[in-house]
Design a protein around this motif. Structure first.
Motif, PDB file in Angstrom:
ATOM      1  N   LYS A   3       0.831  -1.198   0.000  1.00  0.00           N
ATOM      2  CA  LYS A   3       0.000   0.000   0.000  1.00  0.00           C
ATOM      3  C   LYS A   3       0.864   1.246   0.000  1.00  0.00           C
ATOM      4  N   LYS A   4       0.532   2.196  -0.861  1.00  0.00           N
ATOM      5  CA  LYS A   4       1.295   3.440  -0.912  1.00  0.00           C
ATOM      6  C   LYS A   4       1.037   4.267   0.343  1.00  0.00           C
ATOM      7  N   PRO A   5       2.047   4.985   0.822  1.00  0.00           N
ATOM      8  CA  PRO A   5       1.817   5.862   1.978  1.00  0.00           C
ATOM      9  C   PRO A   5       0.906   7.029   1.603  1.00  0.00           C
ATOM     10  N   LEU A   6       0.080   7.426   2.553  1.00  0.00           N
ATOM     11  CA  LEU A   6      -0.771   8.606   2.367  1.00  0.00           C
ATOM     12  C   LEU A   6       0.010   9.829   2.849  1.00  0.00           C
ATOM     13  N   ILE A   7       0.185  10.794   1.967  1.00  0.00           N
ATOM     14  CA  ILE A   7       1.007  11.977   2.266  1.00  0.00           C
ATOM     15  C   ILE A   7       0.139  13.230   2.215  1.00  0.00           C
ATOM     16  N   LEU A   8       0.093  13.957   3.317  1.00  0.00           N
ATOM     17  CA  LEU A   8      -0.591  15.245   3.383  1.00  0.00           C
ATOM     18  C   LEU A   8       0.400  16.343   3.028  1.00  0.00           C
ATOM     19  N   VAL A   9       0.032  17.182   2.064  1.00  0.00           N
ATOM     20  CA  VAL A   9       0.889  18.283   1.621  1.00  0.00           C
ATOM     21  C   VAL A   9       0.222  19.605   1.958  1.00  0.00           C
ATOM     22  N   THR A  10       0.987  20.522   2.534  1.00  0.00           N
ATOM     23  CA  THR A  10       0.470  21.849   2.855  1.00  0.00           C
ATOM     24  C   THR A  10       1.601  22.860   2.722  1.00  0.00           C
ATOM     25  N   ASN A  11       1.318  24.124   3.017  1.00  0.00           N
ATOM     26  CA  ASN A  11       2.366  25.160   2.965  1.00  0.00           C
ATOM     27  C   ASN A  11       1.849  26.432   3.628  1.00  0.00           C
ATOM     28  N   VAL A  96       4.091  16.758   4.731  1.00  0.00           N
ATOM     29  CA  VAL A  96       5.185  17.602   4.255  1.00  0.00           C
ATOM     30  C   VAL A  96       4.654  19.002   3.994  1.00  0.00           C
ATOM     31  N   SER A  97       5.432  19.990   4.385  1.00  0.00           N
ATOM     32  CA  SER A  97       5.021  21.386   4.283  1.00  0.00           C
ATOM     33  C   SER A  97       6.058  22.167   3.490  1.00  0.00           C
ATOM     34  N   GLY A  98       5.608  22.999   2.563  1.00  0.00           N
ATOM     35  CA  GLY A  98       6.528  23.784   1.742  1.00  0.00           C
ATOM     36  C   GLY A  98       6.234  23.580   0.263  1.00  0.00           C
ATOM     37  N   ILE A  99       7.206  23.650  -0.571  1.00  0.00           N
ATOM     38  CA  ILE A  99       8.546  24.149  -0.283  1.00  0.00           C
ATOM     39  C   ILE A  99       8.431  25.667  -0.110  1.00  0.00           C
ATOM     40  N   ASN A 100       8.864  26.160   1.040  1.00  0.00           N
ATOM     41  CA  ASN A 100       8.720  27.582   1.341  1.00  0.00           C
ATOM     42  C   ASN A 100       9.599  28.444   0.446  1.00  0.00           C
ATOM     43  N   HIS A 101       9.057  29.593   0.065  1.00  0.00           N
ATOM     44  CA  HIS A 101       9.824  30.599  -0.666  1.00  0.00           C
ATOM     45  C   HIS A 101      10.589  31.437   0.359  1.00  0.00           C
ATOM     46  N   GLY A 102      11.804  31.023   0.717  1.00  0.00           N
ATOM     47  CA  GLY A 102      12.605  31.752   1.689  1.00  0.00           C
ATOM     48  C   GLY A 102      13.052  30.875   2.839  1.00  0.00           C
ATOM     49  N   SER A 103      14.026  31.360   3.581  1.00  0.00           N
ATOM     50  CA  SER A 103      14.661  30.591   4.644  1.00  0.00           C
ATOM     51  C   SER A 103      13.768  30.403   5.861  1.00  0.00           C
ATOM     52  N   ASN A 104      13.870  29.215   6.456  1.00  0.00           N
ATOM     53  CA  ASN A 104      13.302  28.962   7.777  1.00  0.00           C
ATOM     54  C   ASN A 104      14.366  28.382   8.698  1.00  0.00           C
ATOM     55  N   SER A 132      12.219  24.258   2.899  1.00  0.00           N
ATOM     56  CA  SER A 132      12.343  25.659   2.506  1.00  0.00           C
ATOM     57  C   SER A 132      13.524  25.834   1.561  1.00  0.00           C
ATOM     58  N   LEU A 133      13.358  26.726   0.598  1.00  0.00           N
ATOM     59  CA  LEU A 133      14.429  27.108  -0.325  1.00  0.00           C
ATOM     60  C   LEU A 133      14.820  28.543  -0.031  1.00  0.00           C
ATOM     61  N   LEU A 134      16.106  28.822  -0.003  1.00  0.00           N
ATOM     62  CA  LEU A 134      16.590  30.160   0.348  1.00  0.00           C
ATOM     63  C   LEU A 134      16.458  31.133  -0.820  1.00  0.00           C
ATOM     64  N   ASP A 135      15.229  31.268  -1.317  1.00  0.00           N
ATOM     65  CA  ASP A 135      14.929  32.213  -2.391  1.00  0.00           C
ATOM     66  C   ASP A 135      13.517  32.728  -2.141  1.00  0.00           C
ATOM     67  N   TYR A 136      13.404  34.025  -1.843  1.00  0.00           N
ATOM     68  CA  TYR A 136      12.112  34.607  -1.495  1.00  0.00           C
ATOM     69  C   TYR A 136      11.272  34.974  -2.721  1.00  0.00           C
ATOM     70  N   SER A 137      11.830  34.848  -3.900  1.00  0.00           N
ATOM     71  CA  SER A 137      11.125  35.251  -5.111  1.00  0.00           C
ATOM     72  C   SER A 137       9.917  34.363  -5.370  1.00  0.00           C
TER      73      SER A 137
END
Length: 258
Positions: A3-11, A96-104, A132-137
């Motif tokens: 069975k595949k894992p159930l993954i919740l994605v948010t940001n 999993v949360s993100g990928i954030n635009h900018g550093s955390n 998070s990715l270190l790019d706020y753009s």
């Protein structure tokens, strides 16, 4: 058949942000994906939750996203709460949360909506990662992040995370060829030296813009800031138990009951 894992994605940047769309595309190669994300940017919201207004969750379908995808009127923490209590058929195997635009990295974790969503999942006993990715753009290029996101996610699914711990992952804004690898780190001692830019409306009413400068006070070579500065992806195991356990013994010697 496994069975595949159930993954919740948010940001916290909103459901249409390039970062979450990249994260969804990676998770689609790993498991069954459900997205519950804010309908508008919620950066810097920390662990805020909605108490004094109604919450809405509308099913949507964006690009080649999963069949179950919802935009929510609330904060990142609201999204996770609502997903677990109302929108999912079973408890997710991973959030999993993100990928954030900018550093955390370092102190930014305190203010981060991205990490607060992951922490909310962790409180519920669900393994969770904030990316998070270190790019706020808004137009940041997340291509180099994909392989690291996939590797770390697969290792979490394989090995698990201790209860009460979530992973805070930051990725340097470099071409993939220039990223040296992944380092497990501690959170650097760093903070923002803040100022307010005071202005006036044409009617003479004062208003303020928050500005500031990030200052790294930590010269250790085992920190997330050092790793990122030297071209590594940083992975910091973070906990939501804020108790300073090492201070309890000292406080017990105070005359608190006299």
């Amino acid at each position: 058949m496994t069975k595949k894992p159930l993954i919740l994605v948010t940001n916290d940047d909103g459901i249409n942000a390039a970062g979450i769309r990249t994260l969804i595309s990676v998770m689609n190669t790993i498991g069954d994906v459900v997205v519950v994300a804010p309908d508008s940017p919620q950066s810097g919201m920390g662990h805020a939750i909605t108490l004094n207004s109604t919450l809405y969750a509308e099913k949507v379908h964006i690009d080649n996203g999963p069949q179950k995808e919802f935009k929510c009127s609330g904060t990142p923490a609201d999204c996770v709460k609502l997903a677990i209590r109302e929108l999912l058929d079973r408890t997710p195997d991973l959030c999993v949360s993100g990928i954030n635009h900018g550093s955390n990295s370092s102190i930014n974790v305190i203010y981060s909506g991205t990490m607060s969503a992951a922490i909310e999942a962790g409180i519920e006993g669900i393994p969770a990662i904030g990316f998070s990715l270190l790019d706020y753009s808004w137009n940041a290029n997340f291509e180099a992040s994909k392989s690291y996101v996939k590797t770390i996610t697969q290792e979490v699914l394989k090995n698990g995370i201790p209860n009460g711990i979530v992973l805070n992952v930051n990725i340097p804004n470099l071409p993939q060829i220039n990223i040296k690898g992944i380092k497990v780190c501690r959170q650097a001692k760093a903070n923002w030296v803040e100022e307010f830019d005071k202005r006036q409306t044409p009617q003479g009413k004062d208003y303020y813009w928050l500005t500031g400068k990030f200052v790294n006070l930590d010269h250790g070579e085992d920190t997330d800031e050092w790793a990122l500065e030297h071209g590594y992806v940083s992975v910091v195991p973070s906990q939501f138990d804020l108790t300073a356990h090492h201070v309890i013994k000292n406080l017990k010697h105070w005359n608190l009951n006299e």
